[in-house]
Design a protein around this motif. Structure first.
Motif, short mmCIF file in Angstrom:
data_model
loop_
_atom_site.label_atom_id
_atom_site.label_comp_id
_atom_site.label_asym_id
_atom_site.label_seq_id
_atom_site.Cartn_x
_atom_site.Cartn_y
_atom_site.Cartn_z
N HIS A 48 20.79 11.15 10.97
CA HIS A 48 21.68 12.17 11.52
C HIS A 48 22.01 11.96 12.99
O HIS A 48 22.03 12.91 13.78
N MET A 71 31.49 1.93 8.08
CA MET A 71 30.21 2.52 8.44
C MET A 71 29.21 1.44 8.85
O MET A 71 28.48 1.58 9.82
N THR A 86 24.93 10.58 2.83
CA THR A 86 26.14 11.38 2.64
C THR A 86 27.35 10.78 3.35
O THR A 86 28.43 10.65 2.76
N ARG A 87 27.21 10.42 4.61
CA ARG A 87 28.36 9.89 5.36
C ARG A 87 28.82 8.55 4.82
O ARG A 87 30.00 8.21 4.91
N GLY A 121 31.83 10.07 2.83
CA GLY A 121 32.50 10.34 4.10
C GLY A 121 34.01 10.37 4.03
O GLY A 121 34.65 11.04 4.84
N THR A 150 25.02 10.04 15.57
CA THR A 150 26.35 9.44 15.59
C THR A 150 26.23 8.00 16.08
O THR A 150 25.20 7.58 16.63
#
Length: 343
Positions: A182, A19, A206-207, A211, A184
């Protein structure tokens, strides 16, 4: 005997590193219950990642986190003049979503939130002229925009950010740093290409932490198992057993978040039909538990207790035994575990 969170630590950390690679200048978010891991553990992970800034939800979270994380802290909840004062170090950055809020933070490090189509917090386009004067007394760390997760109308998240960048530029406000949520990795790359002089920083919780679903698993210890026959009464309310089988007493109750569920936004006929079916079953005391045994999610025998749940296992399934563990499908942001086990 406990409700345990098992973590495949290397896999979990590999996802975090991926990430960070996909989102340069990433700002990790740690708020609420720490996404199921707790604030102390996530502070340790952020330090291992080498991030210079950590976002928290409230000033109270910042007060606790300041002793766990040595870098800068960004409070996401906007400042209000009537809020309870909380002693915080100068490395804490406050969010402001109104011109009055900016005026209330003289000398402070401030991120100004602009109003997105979320319609939650933010300075509106017509207030930018007044905002410019208010910014003279603060240390502006950048602007921020919190975007919707879903866009059912087909609009483009990047275009919404570009619209705000154009408004801020027209108001002669500095575009050094923009915090976004939010988006990409591809959407973020589009913005960086169009505005090469602006530092875009994605705030991600969260991701980042949840994820990779296969990297973590909750399990509840089976404390006791009692055989029952159909119609036999049991429990606080002396409910009748729905069939022959076993009552498994499993670690994990309401104090852990078992049985709690956030409202869902349902789109389409199938999800709505399932929602109606679940509601109908609940009226006859049929509630599916989060515990899985012998390959199937099992029903609550009765509403969960404070620290344990009683799960009905029918006679055609494998009999559980004390000391076994049942996998639990739980929402991380509402669950409190007894212990975290690194594997």
């Amino acid at each position: 005997m406990a409700l345990s969170l098992y973590v495949n630590t290397e896999r979990w950390r590999a996802h975090q590193r991926a990430m960070c690679a996909n989102f340069p200048d990433l700002v990790p978010v740690c708020k609420g219950n720490g996404y199921g891991y707790g604030h102390e553990r996530l502070a340790e992970e952020v330090s291992l990642l080498g991030c210079d800034l950590l976002a928290v939800g409230t000033t109270y979270e910042a007060m606790r986190m300041k002793d766990m994380f040595s870098g800068d802290l960004l409070v996401l909840t906007p400042y209000r003049r009537d809020e309870e004062p909380v002693p915080l170090p100068s490395r804490v950055v406050r969010s402001a979503s109104t011109v009055d809020g900016v005026y209330g933070l003289p000398g402070s490090r401030v991120v100004v939130e602009v109003m997105s189509t979320m319609k939650r917090h933010g300075v509106r386009p017509g207030e930018l002229g007044k905002l410019r004067a208010a910014l003279e007394d603060v240390r502006l760390e950048g602007f921020a925009i919190h975007l919707p997760l879903d866009r059912t109308d087909g609009t483009d998240s990047v275009e919404e950010v570009i619209g705000w960048m154009d408004r801020l530029r027209a108001a002669r406000l500095p575009l050094d740093t923009m915090f976004v949520s939010h988006l990409t990795a591809n959407e973020l790359a589009r913005l960086r290409q169009q505005f090469p002089q602006t530092r875009f920083r994605a705030r991600i919780g969260t991701r980042l932490w949840l994820g990779d679903h296969e990297a973590m698993e909750y399990r509840g210890s089976v404390l006791d198992v009692n055989e029952v026959v159909k119609g036999e009464r049991f429990g606080y309310r002396q409910t009748k057993a729905p069939g022959d089988g076993w009552l498994a007493v499993v670690s994990g109750g309401t104090s852990h978040g078992v049985g709690l569920e956030a409202p869902k936004a349902l789109h389409g006929l199938t999800p709505r039909a399932k929602g109606v079916a679940r509601a109908g079953l609940a009226t006859v005391n049929r509630n599916l538990s989060p515990f899985v045994w012998d390959g199937k999610q099992r029903w609550f025998a009765e509403p969960p207790h404070m620290q344990v749940s009683i799960v009905f296992v029918p006679a055609d399934a494998r009999a559980p035994e004390p000391g076994d563990e049942m996998k639990a499908i739980l929402r991380h942001t509402t669950t409190q575990f007894d212990r975290l086990v690194d594997r």
